[in-house]
Design a protein around this motif. Structure first.
Motif, PDB file in Angstrom:
ATOM      1  N   ALA A 207      -1.381   8.091  13.206  1.00  0.00           N
ATOM      2  CA  ALA A 207      -1.800   8.860  13.017  1.00  0.00           C
ATOM      3  C   ALA A 207      -3.534   9.477  13.114  1.00  0.00           C
ATOM      4  CB  ALA A 207      -1.762   8.588  11.149  1.00  0.00           C
ATOM      5  N   ARG A 208      -4.072  11.009  12.287  1.00  0.00           N
ATOM      6  CA  ARG A 208      -5.177  11.263  12.551  1.00  0.00           C
ATOM      7  C   ARG A 208      -6.708  10.273  11.994  1.00  0.00           C
ATOM      8  NH1 ARG A 208      -4.678  16.921  10.840  1.00  0.00           N
ATOM      9  NH2 ARG A 208      -2.838  15.806   9.732  1.00  0.00           N
TER      10      ARG A 208
ATOM     11  N   PRO B 215       1.873   0.185  -1.830  1.00  0.00           N
ATOM     12  CA  PRO B 215       2.233   1.320  -1.309  1.00  0.00           C
ATOM     13  C   PRO B 215       0.808   2.116  -0.661  1.00  0.00           C
ATOM     14  CG  PRO B 215       4.090   1.063  -3.166  1.00  0.00           C
ATOM     15  CD  PRO B 215       2.564   0.147  -2.746  1.00  0.00           C
ATOM     16  N   GLY B 216       1.487   3.009   0.744  1.00  0.00           N
ATOM     17  CA  GLY B 216       0.497   4.250   1.869  1.00  0.00           C
ATOM     18  C   GLY B 216       0.098   5.383   1.024  1.00  0.00           C
ATOM     19  N   PHE B 217      -0.733   6.722   1.283  1.00  0.00           N
ATOM     20  CA  PHE B 217      -0.589   7.464   0.843  1.00  0.00           C
ATOM     21  C   PHE B 217      -0.835   8.338   1.945  1.00  0.00           C
ATOM     22  CE2 PHE B 217      -2.809   4.440  -1.558  1.00  0.00           C
ATOM     23  CZ  PHE B 217      -2.771   4.539  -2.837  1.00  0.00           C
TER      24      PHE B 217
ATOM     25  N   LYS C  92       5.822   7.803   9.731  1.00  0.00           N
ATOM     26  CA  LYS C  92       7.125   7.153   9.333  1.00  0.00           C
ATOM     27  C   LYS C  92       8.242   8.462   9.502  1.00  0.00           C
ATOM     28  CE  LYS C  92       9.070   4.475   5.902  1.00  0.00           C
ATOM     29  NZ  LYS C  92       8.681   3.078   5.213  1.00  0.00           N
ATOM     30  N   LYS C  93       9.030   8.656   9.858  1.00  0.00           N
ATOM     31  CA  LYS C  93       9.624   9.640  10.271  1.00  0.00           C
ATOM     32  C   LYS C  93       8.748  10.590  10.546  1.00  0.00           C
ATOM     33  CE  LYS C  93      13.881   7.988   7.578  1.00  0.00           C
ATOM     34  NZ  LYS C  93      13.685   7.568   6.237  1.00  0.00           N
ATOM     35  N   GLY C  94       8.093  11.083  11.427  1.00  0.00           N
ATOM     36  CA  GLY C  94       7.272  12.350  11.811  1.00  0.00           C
ATOM     37  C   GLY C  94       6.445  12.700  10.681  1.00  0.00           C
ATOM     38  N   VAL C  95       5.990  11.287   9.650  1.00  0.00           N
ATOM     39  CA  VAL C  95       4.841  11.840   8.196  1.00  0.00           C
ATOM     40  C   VAL C  95       4.003  10.902   8.786  1.00  0.00           C
ATOM     41  CG1 VAL C  95       4.502  12.788   6.094  1.00  0.00           C
ATOM     42  CG2 VAL C  95       6.595  13.209   6.801  1.00  0.00           C
ATOM     43  N   GLU C  96       2.517  11.330   8.696  1.00  0.00           N
ATOM     44  CA  GLU C  96       1.765   9.958   8.992  1.00  0.00           C
ATOM     45  C   GLU C  96       1.202   9.969   7.533  1.00  0.00           C
ATOM     46  OE1 GLU C  96      -2.155  12.158  10.301  1.00  0.00           O
ATOM     47  OE2 GLU C  96      -0.280  13.932  11.925  1.00  0.00           O
ATOM     48  N   PHE C  97       1.338   8.503   7.257  1.00  0.00           N
ATOM     49  CA  PHE C  97       0.704   8.285   6.289  1.00  0.00           C
ATOM     50  C   PHE C  97      -0.247   6.751   6.461  1.00  0.00           C
ATOM     51  CE2 PHE C  97       2.450   4.036   5.282  1.00  0.00           C
ATOM     52  CZ  PHE C  97       3.633   3.529   6.570  1.00  0.00           C
ATOM     53  N   TYR C  98      -0.679   6.601   4.792  1.00  0.00           N
ATOM     54  CA  TYR C  98      -2.641   5.860   5.012  1.00  0.00           C
ATOM     55  C   TYR C  98      -2.065   4.317   4.138  1.00  0.00           C
ATOM     56  CZ  TYR C  98      -3.711   9.277   7.988  1.00  0.00           C
ATOM     57  OH  TYR C  98      -3.469  10.398   8.587  1.00  0.00           O
ATOM     58  N   GLN C  99      -2.351   3.382   4.626  1.00  0.00           N
ATOM     59  CA  GLN C  99      -2.385   2.217   4.549  1.00  0.00           C
ATOM     60  C   GLN C  99      -3.971   2.056   3.679  1.00  0.00           C
ATOM     61  OE1 GLN C  99      -0.502  -0.924   6.222  1.00  0.00           O
ATOM     62  NE2 GLN C  99       2.122  -0.607   5.491  1.00  0.00           N
ATOM     63  N   ILE C 100      -3.722   0.508   2.619  1.00  0.00           N
ATOM     64  CA  ILE C 100      -5.211   0.468   1.787  1.00  0.00           C
ATOM     65  C   ILE C 100      -5.421  -0.610   2.461  1.00  0.00           C
ATOM     66  CG2 ILE C 100      -7.099   1.353   0.150  1.00  0.00           C
ATOM     67  CD1 ILE C 100      -6.147   3.993   0.418  1.00  0.00           C
ATOM     68  N   THR C 101      -6.480  -0.984   3.008  1.00  0.00           N
ATOM     69  CA  THR C 101      -6.611  -3.017   2.298  1.00  0.00           C
ATOM     70  C   THR C 101      -8.616  -2.920   1.696  1.00  0.00           C
ATOM     71  OG1 THR C 101      -7.745  -3.447   4.947  1.00  0.00           O
ATOM     72  CG2 THR C 101      -5.356  -3.893   4.682  1.00  0.00           C
ATOM     73  N   LEU C 102      -8.399  -3.820   0.731  1.00  0.00           N
ATOM     74  CA  LEU C 102      -9.552  -3.913   0.190  1.00  0.00           C
ATOM     75  C   LEU C 102     -10.008  -5.734  -0.060  1.00  0.00           C
ATOM     76  CD1 LEU C 102      -8.874  -3.013  -3.071  1.00  0.00           C
ATOM     77  CD2 LEU C 102      -9.468  -1.347  -1.715  1.00  0.00           C
TER      78      LEU C 102
END
Ligand code: HEM
Ligand code: SF4
Length: 551
Positions: free
Chosen positions: A426-427, A503-505, A477-487
């Motif tokens: 992802a970017r 869940p990611g964003f 996932k399936k060609g779509v970028e998404f982002y997980q956040i950790t704290l």
């Protein structure tokens, strides 16, 4: 600063001429890209999405003004006019043409720089505290030892083909500003009861696919025995580290699989067996190296610098910059000036050739000609007289280098992600830029206080997202970028890997999500609490609720 001797000069020059020949053979087609790969990797040259990428070593993040000017020239003549300072205190050039790389390396060699061991399964550039030698809280300058390790590990015949890359970080201060616990080996200076300096040795930290915090295998090791002990660790790792699966090849996996006790026992056994004399560090040798890091000729300064105090009162923007970007110096009347490479909407760590030259000039005018690169992708002028800070700040502002955001919300660390990197899922740069714009209000940032946001474009974690207070990991996932956040991640003395919040964003949702997290902190914080304080007091629950309640 460390100076090459005759051996160093010859050694680096010979490497360049070997590589020139290899490049010629690649260009003529005599070598395929596959055949060429091991040669280029030995010289810090990667093949990325759009072009080759050259990673230049900046040993322990210390640069002279002349070296910085040379980097500027390289950016201008051989690249697109800028370079990228990285979390490993190095600089990367994203667009060199293959035919030019030997010339670039020749130009680097002229100013005592190179790209050796910046890639491959060897001991990489040794990193350290960007404030080494000048921080007010420091016990001793760790750079002589970092240099010693650099010399010992350069083309070390036994450790040039390890199971996997190997990273060592060193700190000489009680506050760990080098993320030592997130490295394969972290070294931390302590004084024993007799007041003698010695090293705590931590092994098995690292980020990437399986993030781990290092464990201490020795509380205190006398300086002269350091290399012998390191050699013992490397030998155990080299022999027992897995070579069948590159995802399980880092020393952290070995430490984990054997257990810290068994790993320590094997190291101690090897250490006792190793012949002492050849690698015992002689005090004289360490002193010889330390002489290169001798403090500059500080002038005696008044305790209170009137012109500085006055400028602070008169100029709120300057006061804001001092508050966030200036740190205490060992020597009275001096300060450490941090130069943020995170302007509003900028690409973290990028500097143009003009900016590099400006920093070189300012280092000469105000900081004894020395510059540091920090592992948070910023630059540092380590030795500025307080009396010069105002003039320095004005000059920095002219070059877009005066962002007053060190360690604040927009001091974002980010890897190149899908904009350059062949491994990215992802970017990350556009996410960093969007966040930087969202939190641009400096008053608000200063109100939020210390907050470290780190972003990586894949699980390899080059953006150190695991140890960001807010960590962002780009996936696909399936060609779509998404982002997980950790704290809750942190890279300091209490280093910890952040926890996944849920869940990611999507990329577009990330700024809102981060704003919600920050808003929750602001609503919940007690007096004087930082983001991490509030998070550790309350845990993830209120943040989770705020983020996902509406979903
Ligand atoms: C050409 C682009 C790059 C490639 C192909 C690349 C490749 C990788 C890989 C494969 C790993 C995982 C290694 C492992 O866990 O075994 C990694 C980790 C890492 N890289 Fe990069 N990287 C690149 C750029 C960068 C940049 C720009 C930075 C700094 C901004 C960086 C700093 C790091 C760091 C700090 C780690 C974490 C190492 C650890 O503690 O485990 N890399 N990189
Ligand atoms: S984290 Fe992934 S995307 Fe980012 S630079 Fe490293 S390998 Fe590339």
């Amino acid at each position: 600063m460390y100076r090459y001797d005759e051996f160093d000069h010859r050694f680096v020059k010979e490497r360049v001429s070997q590589f020139r020949d290899q490049v010629e053979r690649r260009l003529s087609g005599a070598l395929t890209e596959e055949e060429f790969k091991p040669f280029r990797l030995m010289n810090g040259l990667y093949l990325q999405l759009h072009a080759y990428m050259l990673r230049v070593a900046v040993p322990y993040g210390t640069l002279s003004a002349d070296q910085m000017r040379r980097l500027a020239r390289i950016a201008e003549v051989y690249d697109k006019g800028y370079g990228h300072f990285t979390t490993r205190q190095n600089i990367q050039f994203n667009w060199p043409a293959l035919k030019d790389v030997p010339d670039i390396l020749d130009e680097l060699a002229e100013v005592e720089m190179h790209a050796i061991q910046t890639s491959g399964n060897c001991i990489r550039n040794v990193t350290t505290d960007a404030w080494a030698g000048v921080a007010a809280d420091e016990i001793a300058d760790p750079r002589p030892v970092a240099e010693l390790i650099r010399q010992w590990s350069s083309l070390h015949p036994e450790f040039s083909f390890l199971p996997r890359k190997f990273k060592i970080a060193v700190t000489g201060a009680p506050h760990d500003r080098a993320a030592t616990k997130a490295h394969d080996i972290g070294l931390r200076l302590h004084l024993n009861d007799e007041g003698e300096p010695g090293w705590e040795v931590m092994v098995g930290g690292g980020l990437g696919r399986t993030p781990m915090i290092a464990v201490t295998v020795r509380d205190w090791l006398p300086e002269r025995e350091l290399l012998r002990y390191l050699e013992a660790i490397m030998r155990v790792y080299n022999l027992a580290g897995r070579r069948d699966n590159k995802y399980k090849a880092r020393v952290k996996i070995l430490v984990h699989e054997l257990g810290a006790e068994e790993f320590r026992a094997r190291v101690e056994e090897e250490y006792v067996r190793l012949d002492k004399s050849p690698i015992e560090v002689e005090a004289a040798e360490l002193e010889r190296i330390a002489a290169y890091f001798a403090p500059p000729a500080y002038e005696s300064q008044p305790k209170v610098v009137a012109s500085f105090e006055e400028a602070r009162l008169k100029d709120p923007a300057f006061a804001q910059w001092v508050r966030s970007n200036v740190a205490d110096h060992k020597v009275e009347g001096y300060a450490i000036a941090n130069i943020s490479l995170k302007p509003e909407g900028g690409i973290p760590g990028d500097a143009t050739a003009d900016q590099m030259r400006a920093v070189a000039d300012l280092a000469e005018a105000y900081s004894f000609g020395e510059i540091r690169v920090s592992h948070r992708q910023n630059l540092v002028l380590p030795d500025v007289r307080k009396a010069d800070l105002h003039a320095l700040w004005q000059a920095l502002a002219e070059h877009g280098l005066a962002a007053a955001n060190l360690d604040l919300a927009t001091d974002i660390v980010s890897c190149p992600g899908l904009d350059y990197c062949a491994l990215a899922t992802a970017r990350s740069i556009p996410v960093a830029q969007a966040l930087s714009r969202r939190f641009a209000d400096l008053r608000q940032q200063h109100d939020i206080g210390p907050l470290r946001i780190n972003i990586s474009g894949c699980i390899n974690a080059c953006g150190h997202h695991h140890i960001g207070n807010i960590g962002i990991l780009g996936l696909e996932k399936k060609g779509v970028e998404f982002y997980q956040i950790t704290l809750g991640g942190r890279g300091d003395d209490d280093a910890a890997v952040g926890s996944l919040i849920g869940p990611g964003f999507s990329g577009e949702e990330v700024p809102d999500a981060v704003e919600t997290i920050v808003g929750t902190y602001l609503a919940e914080r007690a007096d004087g609490e930082t983001f991490l304080d509030t998070y550790s007091r309350l845990g993830a629950a209120p943040f989770k609720e705020a983020l996902y309640a509406a979903r």
